[in-house]
Write a protein that holds these residues in place. Structure first.
Motif, mmCIF file in Angstrom:
data_model
loop_
_atom_site.group_PDB
_atom_site.id
_atom_site.type_symbol
_atom_site.label_atom_id
_atom_site.label_comp_id
_atom_site.label_asym_id
_atom_site.label_seq_id
_atom_site.Cartn_x
_atom_site.Cartn_y
_atom_site.Cartn_z
ATOM 1 N N ASP A 175 0.473 -1.450 0.017
ATOM 2 C CA ASP A 175 0.007 0.597 -0.285
ATOM 3 C C ASP A 175 0.746 0.922 -0.113
ATOM 4 O O ASP A 175 0.722 2.463 -0.157
ATOM 5 C CB ASP A 175 -0.891 0.135 0.728
ATOM 6 C CG ASP A 175 -0.459 -0.185 2.566
ATOM 7 O OD1 ASP A 175 0.716 -1.121 2.556
ATOM 8 O OD2 ASP A 175 -0.987 0.579 3.410
ATOM 9 N N ARG A 191 -5.814 -4.362 4.125
ATOM 10 C CA ARG A 191 -5.522 -3.002 4.225
ATOM 11 C C ARG A 191 -4.132 -2.069 3.637
ATOM 12 O O ARG A 191 -3.725 -1.918 2.423
ATOM 13 C CB ARG A 191 -5.580 -2.147 5.471
ATOM 14 C CG ARG A 191 -7.473 -2.177 5.608
ATOM 15 C CD ARG A 191 -7.270 -1.575 7.218
ATOM 16 N NE ARG A 191 -6.844 -2.285 7.889
ATOM 17 C CZ ARG A 191 -6.904 -2.190 9.338
ATOM 18 N NH1 ARG A 191 -7.335 -0.812 10.289
ATOM 19 N NH2 ARG A 191 -6.091 -2.442 10.126
ATOM 20 N N HIS A 192 -2.819 -3.176 3.514
ATOM 21 C CA HIS A 192 -1.383 -2.785 3.538
ATOM 22 C C HIS A 192 -1.014 -3.830 2.175
ATOM 23 O O HIS A 192 -0.306 -3.633 1.964
ATOM 24 C CB HIS A 192 -0.812 -3.440 5.098
ATOM 25 C CG HIS A 192 -0.834 -2.434 6.060
ATOM 26 N ND1 HIS A 192 -0.980 -0.825 6.288
ATOM 27 C CD2 HIS A 192 -1.001 -2.390 7.138
ATOM 28 C CE1 HIS A 192 -1.246 -0.563 6.950
ATOM 29 N NE2 HIS A 192 -0.999 -1.335 8.096
ATOM 30 N N GLY A 236 -3.582 -4.794 0.281
ATOM 31 C CA GLY A 236 -4.280 -4.723 -1.390
ATOM 32 C C GLY A 236 -5.175 -5.793 -0.913
ATOM 33 O O GLY A 236 -5.978 -5.709 -2.061
ATOM 34 N N GLY A 243 -7.079 -3.702 -3.862
ATOM 35 C CA GLY A 243 -6.354 -2.113 -4.113
ATOM 36 C C GLY A 243 -7.571 -1.715 -4.755
ATOM 37 O O GLY A 243 -7.577 -0.301 -5.040
ATOM 38 N N GLU A 251 -9.981 -2.370 2.101
ATOM 39 C CA GLU A 251 -10.128 -1.947 3.142
ATOM 40 C C GLU A 251 -11.105 -2.419 3.951
ATOM 41 O O GLU A 251 -10.568 -3.469 5.155
ATOM 42 C CB GLU A 251 -9.783 -0.629 4.133
ATOM 43 C CG GLU A 251 -9.978 -0.583 5.053
ATOM 44 C CD GLU A 251 -9.702 1.023 5.458
ATOM 45 O OE1 GLU A 251 -9.821 1.917 6.296
ATOM 46 O OE2 GLU A 251 -8.655 1.848 4.574
#
Length: 279
Positions: free
Chosen positions: A25, A116-117, A119, A271, A276
């Motif tokens: 991310d 979230r990191h 994707g 992504g 998220e």
């Protein structure tokens, strides 16, 4: 480290290129900042979880007169190189079926456990290696679809993907981070053709061709992972001004195929706007 941070490294006129090996991310911002500072960029796979970011990086590289490389070592693995050569040489006559076993136990930790990191799930973070392998054997991948095993999406995922190639070959990829594998990850894969077959350990420890003749080889124990060949190719390209064998377009293709696999399983696009919430 001789620099106090990323900005300090970018401000150093003696630095020609930077390596972005941070959570996915952060790749876009760090890549664009380096290009703005006049540096070439080598960005760890997956280069960008969102496909639109590939074109943003291309535009920024053109404006800066610099280049972006995607660090994908599986392209340089000796077993990938050997298998592509055997297909091109017609070692099994017409290739029909490819079966690749990429099943192992890997417990995501730290940022790798947070979609979230990353994707997406394990296929985007680690399995993109194997998508590159499947897509870099010579025949072009025309379409891909997949089915998930074990229920809802999570980072340590299990799935089976089917790749349809130009010319008629069909490949299957069994991918998992949830299944214990014996002998520290030793797994068997195979290519079947009308005139023979190729059996190989997925990581490239051993390869056996059975056709008109039987051949056994150890494709490249000195560089099993392909890292040496990858960095040698990147350094050559940086010094000579050419392109590496593993291109930025190839990296974009790999992420596009991952997107298609996730879409075929009716999941949030990696992504994308809902990534998220999928964590």
């Amino acid at each position: 480290c001789r620099h106090g941070g990323y900005e300090a490294a970018l401000a150093d006129a003696s630095v020609d290129a930077v390596v972005v090996a941070t959570p996915p991310d952060t790749h876009r911002a760090l890549t664009l900042r380096a290009l703005e500072a006049g540096k070439d960029v080598i960005v760890e796979k997956p280069a960008f979880p969102a496909l639109a970011d590939f074109e943003r990086a291309r535009a920024a590289a053109r404006a800066a007169g610099r280049r972006v490389f995607a660090a994908e070592n599986y392209y340089y693995r000796p077993v990938r190189v050997a298998l592509a050569r055997l297909i091109a040489e017609g070692a099994v006559d017409e290739p029909l079926l490819l079966r690749v076993n990429a099943v192992k136990r890997q417990r995501p930790e730290g940022w790798r456990a947070d979609r979230r990191h990353t994707g997406g799930g394990g296929l985007l973070e680690g399995g993109v290696h194997w998508v590159n392998f499947m897509a870099s054997l010579g025949p072009r991948v025309e379409r891909v679809c997949a089915a998930r095993a074990g229920g809802r999406a999570h980072v340590a995922e299990s799935l089976a993907a089917v790749f349809a190639y130009e010319g008629g070959m069909v490949g299957t990829l069994a991918f998992s981070w949830e299944v214990p594998s014996p002998l520290q990850g030793v797994r068997w894969s195979a290519l079947y053709g009308r005139g023979g077959s190729v059996w190989f350990e997925s990581n490239g420890i051993f390869l056996c061709v059975r056709g008109r003749k039987t051949r056994i080889s150890l494709p490249g124990l000195r560089d099993l992972s392909g890292f040496r060949a990858m960095w040698a190719d990147f350094l050559r390209a940086l010094r000579e001004g050419g392109e590496p064998a593993m291109t930025f377009d190839d990296a974009e293709r790999d992420v596009r195929l991952v997107h298609e696999i996730y879409r075929s399983m009716d999941e949030t696009t990696p992504g994308g706007p809902g990534a998220e919430a999928a964590g």
